[in-house]
Design an enzyme around this catalytic site. Structure first.
Site, mmCIF file in Angstrom:
data_model
loop_
_atom_site.group_PDB
_atom_site.id
_atom_site.type_symbol
_atom_site.label_atom_id
_atom_site.label_comp_id
_atom_site.label_asym_id
_atom_site.label_seq_id
_atom_site.Cartn_x
_atom_site.Cartn_y
_atom_site.Cartn_z
ATOM 1 N N ARG A 187 0.734 -41.367 -31.978
ATOM 2 C CA ARG A 187 2.164 -41.602 -32.242
ATOM 3 C C ARG A 187 2.448 -41.474 -33.737
ATOM 4 O O ARG A 187 3.408 -40.819 -34.143
ATOM 5 C CB ARG A 187 2.563 -42.994 -31.731
ATOM 6 N N ARG B 211 3.814 -56.548 -24.428
ATOM 7 C CA ARG B 211 2.581 -56.312 -23.659
ATOM 8 C C ARG B 211 1.974 -57.638 -23.222
ATOM 9 O O ARG B 211 1.369 -57.741 -22.167
ATOM 10 C CB ARG B 211 1.583 -55.510 -24.500
ATOM 11 N N ASP C 32 -2.061 -44.973 -30.509
ATOM 12 C CA ASP C 32 -1.267 -45.417 -31.657
ATOM 13 C C ASP C 32 -1.371 -44.402 -32.799
ATOM 14 O O ASP C 32 -0.379 -44.093 -33.466
ATOM 15 C CB ASP C 32 -1.744 -46.807 -32.120
ATOM 16 N N HIS D 286 -3.667 -53.716 -29.915
ATOM 17 C CA HIS D 286 -2.618 -52.800 -29.442
ATOM 18 C C HIS D 286 -1.340 -53.612 -29.230
ATOM 19 O O HIS D 286 -0.932 -53.890 -28.129
ATOM 20 C CB HIS D 286 -3.086 -52.162 -28.133
#
Ligand code: APR
Length: 309
Positions: A152, A89, A149, A176
């Site tokens: 998930r 990211r 998150d 993140h």
């Protein structure tokens, strides 16, 4: 009561799918903005034409002009480039900081009273960029990451145990990124601690899969990154804000001493309502979790230091 107005900047995978969830939930009228001509117009009209089938009423328009976003209650920023295999990211930072800076400046001009939800990655840094360039009060700029998150993590637990996702409560904090912090001590199945169901080794494996959750999807898709779950998470935040629900959700918030962290964005439990981040809930952490949160936050801080705002 007049309908709420939601602007979604970026009519790509995340933005358009967010519009889809928002329309299906009848959260309000939607303006989809993109730099590419025709794409937001086409997707907006297409989505609007699903209304008679799915039975939702919403004005959904696509545009390239920020004038059309005026007086929005909520602005969701999804503009930017997405990851491809081999990218972290952080690799998106330089490009997306420029994009987020431009779009946030434009959007706030026309909607100075809106709450801004930032989705573009690297998320915590992009939320910081949005805060700085808009000059908004920090409670009105919030980043989406923790819900995704956590979703998930909850998905992987449900898959492992064969138990409904509805009964799995959990919190994932931190930036993140790969060093996010799933809080095992706050993970329960309807109140029963996860450790009752799974060994430490199994839990560690689920935590690791959660940390790698984004790249797992990128490696499958190859041309882009996840969008169903990220957009659903953003719209859960949108609903909490637009309906003033005061939900307790993990979000990326601006910290001023909470959890020992100052002047950065990081995922923490917050109360989300019409004013945005109405409170940060400083839950007690184990020593290990506290250390992991500091480490994750330092990563965000190092990236913020690279910004040229
Ligand atoms: N103004 C408006 N829209 C822009 C701009 C800009 N300056 N620059 C890019 N966009 C638009 C693109 O035209 C594209 O339609 O942003 C959209 C991005 O869409 P996708 O490429 O499909 O990316 P997506 O999967 O939606 O991800 C967007 O969200 O989850 C994060 O990491 C992800 O940073 C990425 C962002």
């Amino acid at each position: 009561m007049p309908r709420k107005k939601i602007t979604i900047v970026g009519a790509g995978n995340v933005g358009a799918t967010a519009a889809h969830w928002a329309a299906a939930k009848e959260l309000g009228d939607i303006v989809l903005v993109d730099i590419v001509e025709g794409v937001p117009q086409g997707k907006a009209l297409d989505l609007r034409e699903a209304g008679p089938v799915e039975l939702f009423d919403a004005n959904i328009v696509g545009t390239n002009r920020y004038e059309d976003t005026a007086d929005s209650d909520l602005v969701i920023i999804t503009a930017g480039i997405a990851r491809k295999p081999g990218m972290s990211r952080d690799d998106l930072q330089k490009t997306n900081a420029e994009i987020v800076k431009t779009v946030a400046e434009q959007a706030v001009k026309f909607s100075p009273n809106a709450v801004f939800i930032v989705v573009s990655n690297p998320l915590d840094v992009m939320a910081y960029v949005t805060l700085k360039v808009t000059g908004l009060p920090h409670e009105r700029v919030v980043g989406m990451a923790g819900i995704l998150d956590t979703a998930r993590y909850r998905t992987f637990i449900a898959m492992e145990l064969g138990i409904s996702v509805e009964d799995i409560q959990a919190l994932v904090l931190g930036g993140h990124g790969d060093d996010m912090v799933p809080l095992v001590s706050y993970t329960t199945i309807s109140g029963v601690p996860l450790s009752h169901f799974l060994s430490k080794e199994k839990i560690d494996a689920l935590v690791q899969r959660t940390r790698d959750g984004g790249i797992e999807i990128v490696n499958y898709l190859k041309t882009g990154s996840a969008y169903y779950a990220p957009s659903a998470a953003a719209i859960q935040m949108a609903e909490a804000i637009l309906k003033d629900k005061k939900r307790l959700l993990p979000c990326s918030a601006y910290l001023q001493g909470e959890f020992g962290l100052t002047d950065l964005y990081c995922g923490v439990p917050v109360i989300l309502g019409e004013n945005g981040v109405e409170r940060i809930v400083e839950v007690p952490l184990t020593e290990e979790e506290h250390k992991a949160l500091q480490l994750s936050a330092e990563h965000v801080r190092a990236n913020i230091a690279k910004l040229a705002l």
